[in-house]
Motif scaffolding. Structure first.
Motif, PDB file in Angstrom:
ATOM      1  N   GLY A  10       0.789  -1.134   0.030  1.00  0.00           N
ATOM      2  CA  GLY A  10       0.074  -0.132  -0.034  1.00  0.00           C
ATOM      3  C   GLY A  10       0.737   1.142   0.077  1.00  0.00           C
ATOM      4  N   ARG A  11       0.471   2.463   0.614  1.00  0.00           N
ATOM      5  CA  ARG A  11       1.146   3.617   0.663  1.00  0.00           C
ATOM      6  C   ARG A  11       1.595   3.688   1.759  1.00  0.00           C
ATOM      7  NH1 ARG A  11      -4.386   5.151   0.609  1.00  0.00           N
ATOM      8  NH2 ARG A  11      -5.096   6.275   2.307  1.00  0.00           N
ATOM      9  N   ASN A  12       2.841   4.700   1.928  1.00  0.00           N
ATOM     10  CA  ASN A  12       3.289   5.139   2.954  1.00  0.00           C
ATOM     11  C   ASN A  12       2.897   6.599   3.347  1.00  0.00           C
ATOM     12  OD1 ASN A  12       4.997   2.787   2.955  1.00  0.00           O
ATOM     13  ND2 ASN A  12       6.839   3.849   2.375  1.00  0.00           N
ATOM     14  N   VAL A  13       2.867   6.624   4.786  1.00  0.00           N
ATOM     15  CA  VAL A  13       2.282   7.955   5.386  1.00  0.00           C
ATOM     16  C   VAL A  13       3.161   8.489   6.414  1.00  0.00           C
ATOM     17  CG1 VAL A  13       0.442   9.333   6.186  1.00  0.00           C
ATOM     18  CG2 VAL A  13      -0.053   7.461   4.649  1.00  0.00           C
ATOM     19  N   GLY A  14       3.521   9.805   6.557  1.00  0.00           N
ATOM     20  CA  GLY A  14       4.497  10.137   7.604  1.00  0.00           C
ATOM     21  C   GLY A  14       4.272  11.638   8.021  1.00  0.00           C
ATOM     22  N   ALA A  15       4.380  11.869   9.203  1.00  0.00           N
ATOM     23  CA  ALA A  15       4.172  13.284   9.634  1.00  0.00           C
ATOM     24  C   ALA A  15       5.179  13.676  10.972  1.00  0.00           C
ATOM     25  CB  ALA A  15       2.785  13.363  10.216  1.00  0.00           C
ATOM     26  N   ASN A  16       5.455  14.937  11.080  1.00  0.00           N
ATOM     27  CA  ASN A  16       6.238  15.302  12.175  1.00  0.00           C
ATOM     28  C   ASN A  16       5.712  16.705  12.670  1.00  0.00           C
ATOM     29  OD1 ASN A  16       7.485  17.092  10.640  1.00  0.00           O
ATOM     30  ND2 ASN A  16       9.682  16.380  11.193  1.00  0.00           N
ATOM     31  N   VAL A  17       5.776  16.952  13.887  1.00  0.00           N
ATOM     32  CA  VAL A  17       5.788  18.239  14.452  1.00  0.00           C
ATOM     33  C   VAL A  17       7.140  18.781  15.195  1.00  0.00           C
ATOM     34  CG1 VAL A  17       4.283  19.797  16.196  1.00  0.00           C
ATOM     35  CG2 VAL A  17       3.136  17.945  15.017  1.00  0.00           C
ATOM     36  N   LEU A  18       7.487  19.963  14.914  1.00  0.00           N
ATOM     37  CA  LEU A  18       8.672  20.510  15.486  1.00  0.00           C
ATOM     38  C   LEU A  18       8.398  21.964  16.210  1.00  0.00           C
ATOM     39  CD1 LEU A  18      10.545  20.137  11.952  1.00  0.00           C
ATOM     40  CD2 LEU A  18      11.001  18.729  13.838  1.00  0.00           C
ATOM     41  N   TYR A  19       8.910  22.110  17.309  1.00  0.00           N
ATOM     42  CA  TYR A  19       9.087  23.241  18.019  1.00  0.00           C
ATOM     43  C   TYR A  19      10.413  23.739  18.350  1.00  0.00           C
ATOM     44  CZ  TYR A  19       8.749  26.548  21.730  1.00  0.00           C
ATOM     45  OH  TYR A  19       8.836  27.922  22.597  1.00  0.00           O
ATOM     46  N   PHE A  20      10.760  24.995  17.983  1.00  0.00           N
ATOM     47  CA  PHE A  20      12.183  25.878  18.277  1.00  0.00           C
ATOM     48  C   PHE A  20      11.658  27.030  18.980  1.00  0.00           C
ATOM     49  CE2 PHE A  20      12.964  23.140  14.575  1.00  0.00           C
ATOM     50  CZ  PHE A  20      13.825  22.427  14.612  1.00  0.00           C
ATOM     51  N   GLY A  21      11.957  26.968  20.284  1.00  0.00           N
ATOM     52  CA  GLY A  21      11.686  28.099  21.050  1.00  0.00           C
ATOM     53  C   GLY A  21      13.011  28.747  21.824  1.00  0.00           C
ATOM     54  N   GLY A  22      13.857  29.505  21.444  1.00  0.00           N
ATOM     55  CA  GLY A  22      15.193  29.902  22.063  1.00  0.00           C
ATOM     56  C   GLY A  22      16.170  28.581  22.210  1.00  0.00           C
ATOM     57  N   PRO A  23      16.421  28.347  23.570  1.00  0.00           N
ATOM     58  CA  PRO A  23      17.367  27.112  23.494  1.00  0.00           C
ATOM     59  C   PRO A  23      16.587  25.766  23.592  1.00  0.00           C
ATOM     60  CG  PRO A  23      16.772  28.325  25.774  1.00  0.00           C
ATOM     61  CD  PRO A  23      16.357  29.057  24.842  1.00  0.00           C
ATOM     62  N   LEU A  24      15.322  25.633  23.587  1.00  0.00           N
ATOM     63  CA  LEU A  24      14.610  24.560  23.638  1.00  0.00           C
ATOM     64  C   LEU A  24      14.042  24.162  22.269  1.00  0.00           C
ATOM     65  CD1 LEU A  24      13.123  22.199  25.223  1.00  0.00           C
ATOM     66  CD2 LEU A  24      11.040  23.937  25.620  1.00  0.00           C
ATOM     67  N   ALA A  25      14.180  23.036  21.875  1.00  0.00           N
ATOM     68  CA  ALA A  25      13.420  22.382  20.681  1.00  0.00           C
ATOM     69  C   ALA A  25      13.007  20.996  21.215  1.00  0.00           C
ATOM     70  CB  ALA A  25      14.558  22.186  19.433  1.00  0.00           C
ATOM     71  N   LEU A  26      11.791  20.900  20.295  1.00  0.00           N
ATOM     72  CA  LEU A  26      10.941  19.418  20.648  1.00  0.00           C
ATOM     73  C   LEU A  26      10.471  18.912  19.391  1.00  0.00           C
ATOM     74  CD1 LEU A  26       8.607  20.925  23.574  1.00  0.00           C
ATOM     75  CD2 LEU A  26      10.756  19.560  23.781  1.00  0.00           C
ATOM     76  N   THR A  27      10.340  17.855  19.144  1.00  0.00           N
ATOM     77  CA  THR A  27       9.511  17.066  18.152  1.00  0.00           C
ATOM     78  C   THR A  27       8.903  15.840  18.455  1.00  0.00           C
ATOM     79  OG1 THR A  27      10.241  16.351  15.726  1.00  0.00           O
ATOM     80  CG2 THR A  27      11.383  15.520  17.413  1.00  0.00           C
ATOM     81  N   GLY A  28       7.725  15.282  17.707  1.00  0.00           N
ATOM     82  CA  GLY A  28       6.925  14.233  17.744  1.00  0.00           C
ATOM     83  C   GLY A  28       6.866  13.888  16.115  1.00  0.00           C
ATOM     84  N   ALA A  29       7.167  12.591  16.025  1.00  0.00           N
ATOM     85  CA  ALA A  29       7.120  11.963  14.520  1.00  0.00           C
ATOM     86  C   ALA A  29       6.658  10.521  14.379  1.00  0.00           C
ATOM     87  CB  ALA A  29       8.702  11.970  13.884  1.00  0.00           C
ATOM     88  N   TRP A  30       5.775  10.439  13.292  1.00  0.00           N
ATOM     89  CA  TRP A  30       5.318   9.201  13.119  1.00  0.00           C
ATOM     90  C   TRP A  30       5.149   8.795  11.753  1.00  0.00           C
ATOM     91  CZ3 TRP A  30       0.872   8.545  10.014  1.00  0.00           C
ATOM     92  CH2 TRP A  30       0.043   7.290  10.067  1.00  0.00           C
TER      93      TRP A  30
END
Length: 347
Positions: free
Chosen positions: A193-213
């Protein structure tokens, strides 16, 4: 005299229009050379002394362009090929990739975000390379190796580049952005079938976060093939990452799970910690990765442990030299030890 003046004015106007049109469109050539030499040894393998390309960063040549279409709308493209600086081959691994295997897409961007059509890197790969001290190093980063490049059988299907893909990137709002990608299986024999992917990124000063699937049903060029999992149906992977820059040290952390749905289900749990310590014109880099494989109904499942330390020294904004040590352990295999020095040049 009057006629000559009119001709001169008309010529100047035409030149102005041409200059304006040229200013609205641009094409760039760019790339990277990365070559290292030393003793290379993966877990369970013999020691090999060699010259290698693309271990800290994959060597590549690229072309990209943009055209201003007016009203904030732009047309964009990227066309990039891997190459092996030690042999001149056009691939990440000899004889594996097609010529334009790094990026090959065209798209539009504006206030709505960006849309790309063609081959590009999936969101999970992007999050993986951002949130570890060794970046996209297929040779030395425990994060990249344990997701994408472990020679004894990385569990991830789908590769670090997806063909036949549609990618949408949102605008950056308050430091938050997101990417959504879909790869069409197109009826290939190596696709369920097909592949699906997503992520969310946050960059705020010294802090960075992500969630990916991502959910993968079609295999890529590198990584595991679906034939490695009899009765394969799909593979789901997710990852959380964070980094914080204290100035004297930047710390990175990642945690992820890969679940493969097949006749025998397989679950892989990855945890990674790394750090970058600025020193002079360079940085000391260190990264540790722990990857545990749980196969349904199987006892004493294997564990991968990797530790990499090194120093990266910048001779200029475009050129750096580095020294690396990597220790690679895998259950029931002999330990691998790698020592290498290298040079990387961007243009």
């Amino acid at each position: 005299m009057f006629r000559s003046s009119r001709v001169a004015l008309a010529a100047a106007a035409l030149l102005g229009v041409a200059a304006s049109a040229q200013a609205q469109s641009s094409v760039q050539t760019y790339g990277l050379f990365d070559v290292s030499a030393g003793q290379f040894q993966n877990a369970g393998a013999t020691k090999v002394r060699r010259l290698d390309s693309g271990n800290l960063s994959t060597s590549y040549l690229g072309f990209k362009g943009t055209e201003d279409l007016g009203g904030g709308l732009r047309a964009n493209f990227a066309l990039e090929t891997f190459f092996l600086a030690d042999t001149g081959g056009a691939s990440r691994v000899p004889g594996v990739d097609v010529f334009w295997a790094r990026n090959a897409w065209v798209g539009l961007s504006g206030d709505f975000g960006a849309l790309k059509l063609g081959r590009a890197g999936p969101p999970l790969f992007v999050s993986t390379l951002i949130f570890n001290a060794f970046g996209d190093s297929f040779g030395y980063s425990p994060s990249i190796r344990q997701y994408y490049n472990a020679p004894y059988g990385t569990p991830l299907i789908g590769d670090s580049g997806w063909n036949n893909a549609i990618t949408y990137s949102t605008p950056n709002v308050g430091g938050v952005s997101a990417n959504l990608m879909m790869q069409l299986g197109e009826g290939a024999a190596t696709a369920k079938g097909r592949n699906v992917g997503a992520n969310v990124l946050y960059f705020g000063g010294p802090l960075a976060l992500t969630g990916a699937w991502q959910q993968v049903k079609a295999q890529g060029v590198l990584g595991r093939g679906i034939a490695a999992f009899p009765g394969f149906q799909k593979q789901d992977a997710y990852q959380f990452g964070a980094s914080y820059d204290f100035g004297v040290v930047k710390l990175f952390g990642q945690y992820g799970v890969i679940k493969t749905d097949a006749f025998t289900d397989v679950k892989v749990t990855n945890a990674h910690l790394s750090a970058s310590v600025p020193i002079g014109n360079g940085a000391v880099l260190a990264s540790y990765g722990h990857s545990k494989i749980d196969t349904a109904g199987v006892a004493n499942d294997p564990v991968s442990k990797m530790l990499t330390v090194g120093y990266d020294h910048f001779l200029s904004k475009r050129t750096d030299v580095y020294a690396i040590y990597m220790n690679d352990k895998y259950t029931r295999l002999s330990t691998g030890n790698t020592f290498a020095v290298g040079i990387r040049h961007k243009f």
